[in-house]
Design a protein around this motif. Structure first.
Motif, PDB file in Angstrom:
ATOM      1  N   SER A 185      -0.506   4.836  -2.917  1.00  0.00           N
ATOM      2  CA  SER A 185      -0.755   6.005  -2.084  1.00  0.00           C
ATOM      3  C   SER A 185      -0.991   7.235  -2.955  1.00  0.00           C
ATOM      4  O   SER A 185      -0.254   7.476  -3.920  1.00  0.00           O
ATOM      5  N   ALA A 186      -1.995   8.017  -2.604  1.00  0.00           N
ATOM      6  CA  ALA A 186      -2.311   9.225  -3.369  1.00  0.00           C
ATOM      7  C   ALA A 186      -1.432  10.394  -2.980  1.00  0.00           C
ATOM      8  O   ALA A 186      -1.339  11.374  -3.722  1.00  0.00           O
ATOM      9  N   LEU A 238      -1.301   1.288   5.883  1.00  0.00           N
ATOM     10  CA  LEU A 238      -2.259   1.536   4.813  1.00  0.00           C
ATOM     11  C   LEU A 238      -2.324   3.028   4.512  1.00  0.00           C
ATOM     12  O   LEU A 238      -2.253   3.849   5.425  1.00  0.00           O
ATOM     13  N   PRO A 239      -2.449   3.402   3.237  1.00  0.00           N
ATOM     14  CA  PRO A 239      -2.583   4.827   2.905  1.00  0.00           C
ATOM     15  C   PRO A 239      -3.954   5.351   3.283  1.00  0.00           C
ATOM     16  O   PRO A 239      -4.939   4.603   3.292  1.00  0.00           O
ATOM     17  N   SER A 240      -4.017   6.639   3.590  1.00  0.00           N
ATOM     18  CA  SER A 240      -5.307   7.244   3.920  1.00  0.00           C
ATOM     19  C   SER A 240      -6.230   7.296   2.706  1.00  0.00           C
ATOM     20  O   SER A 240      -7.458   7.242   2.837  1.00  0.00           O
ATOM     21  N   GLU A 241      -5.641   7.410   1.527  1.00  0.00           N
ATOM     22  CA  GLU A 241      -6.425   7.422   0.284  1.00  0.00           C
ATOM     23  C   GLU A 241      -5.691   6.569  -0.747  1.00  0.00           C
ATOM     24  O   GLU A 241      -4.585   6.901  -1.166  1.00  0.00           O
TER      25      GLU A 241
END
Length: 287
Positions: free
Chosen positions: A46-47, A60-63
């Protein structure tokens, strides 16, 4: 004569229902066990740390990014931590396979005065937690001048009461006729142990090795007490250092460090899980 097929037909729905319930319970248990690992891996890629605080959590991460894995090696000497953990866990595992197998064979097959009392003392030591003996261990290692070295972590783990008990139970399950045949051929206890017993004890030895390696790979207390210098620390302490003194470290970086730490052990468990189940079943232990 006609009642047996009818009774089987009547009980078939109940068997199907019990099978479905069993699979449902196992599926829920599997999800509960796997979910933390998935969340850790999700945090590692994850960013943004803010996403890890969201409720309900997202799958799930957005980025997605893999930069957190690089930050792990930038912030702490993570490679050194991995090497130290491999040295400590590998040395203790090899030592316990030697000491526990020989002691377990002696308790299982040899007759000597005081065997029952000695084995009772070994089993009794299982009830003594490590926290009770940590101060005497530190004083002994300090007198020997071994504190702040990896030897202070390796030497206390050379022997294992659990390992002796596990292998003793396995050796007792082996047929005595094999040893009697070896003695007829002129083999002594040493030759019988190495040429007859050990070749039949692969699953038990593998199980002890995996459990021992995993335990000392994850141990945090002993390195915190025995080691001062950062370059001599092991992987669990390295994960604590990633969090920072006031727990201000990046959650993504910490999750990446945890992911790197659990991957080797997870692979070993997946590969050798059949041996673990087989050995535990033959030893009479219940988990």
């Amino acid at each position: 004569m006609n009642r047996t097929p009818l009774s089987r037909t009547l009980t078939r729905p109940s068997r199907v229902l019990s099978t479905v319930l069993a699979f449902a319970v196992l599926a829920v248990a599997a999800i509960a066990i796997v979910a933390p690992f998935l969340w850790i891996f999700r945090g590692a890629i994850s960013a943004s740390d803010a996403e890890l605080y969201q409720l309900p959590p997202t799958l799930l991460p957005s980025e997605a990014t893999f930069s957190n894995f690089g930050k792990v090696f930038e912030q702490v000497p993570y490679g050194r931590f991995i090497l130290n953990s491999l040295i400590v866990a590998g040395s203790i595992t090899a030592a316990q396979l030697i000491t526990c197998s020989t002691a377990g064979y002696a308790f299982a097959r040899l007759q000597f005065p005081g065997r029952g009392i000695a084995f009772a003392l070994v089993i009794g030591s299982l009830m003594i937690p490590l926290q009770v003996t940590i101060v005497p261990l530190f004083l002994v290692m300090s007198k020997l001048g071994l504190t702040n070295t990896l030897w202070a972590l390796i030497l206390p783990g050379v022997f294992s009461a659990f390992g002796i008990f596990l292998l003793r139970q396995h050796f007792l399950s082996l047929p005595r006729e094999l040893e009697e045949a070896a003695r007829i051929d002129g083999a002594g206890h040493v030759r019988t142990f190495f040429q007859v017993i050990l070749p039949l004890s692969g699953p038990a030895l593998a199980t002890l090795g995996i459990l021992t390696f995993t335990y000392w790979w994850n141990d945090l207390l002993m390195p915190l007490v025995m080691i001062r210098d950062v370059e001599n620390q092991t992987l669990p302490v390295g994960l604590v250092l990633l969090a920072g003194r006031f727990s201000t470290g990046s959650l993504g970086t910490i999750a990446a460090g945890i992911t790197l730490a659990i991957i080797p052990v997870l692979i070993v468990f997946i590969v050798a899980q059949r041996w673990i189940v087989q050995s535990i079943a033959s030893s009479g232990l219940k988990l």
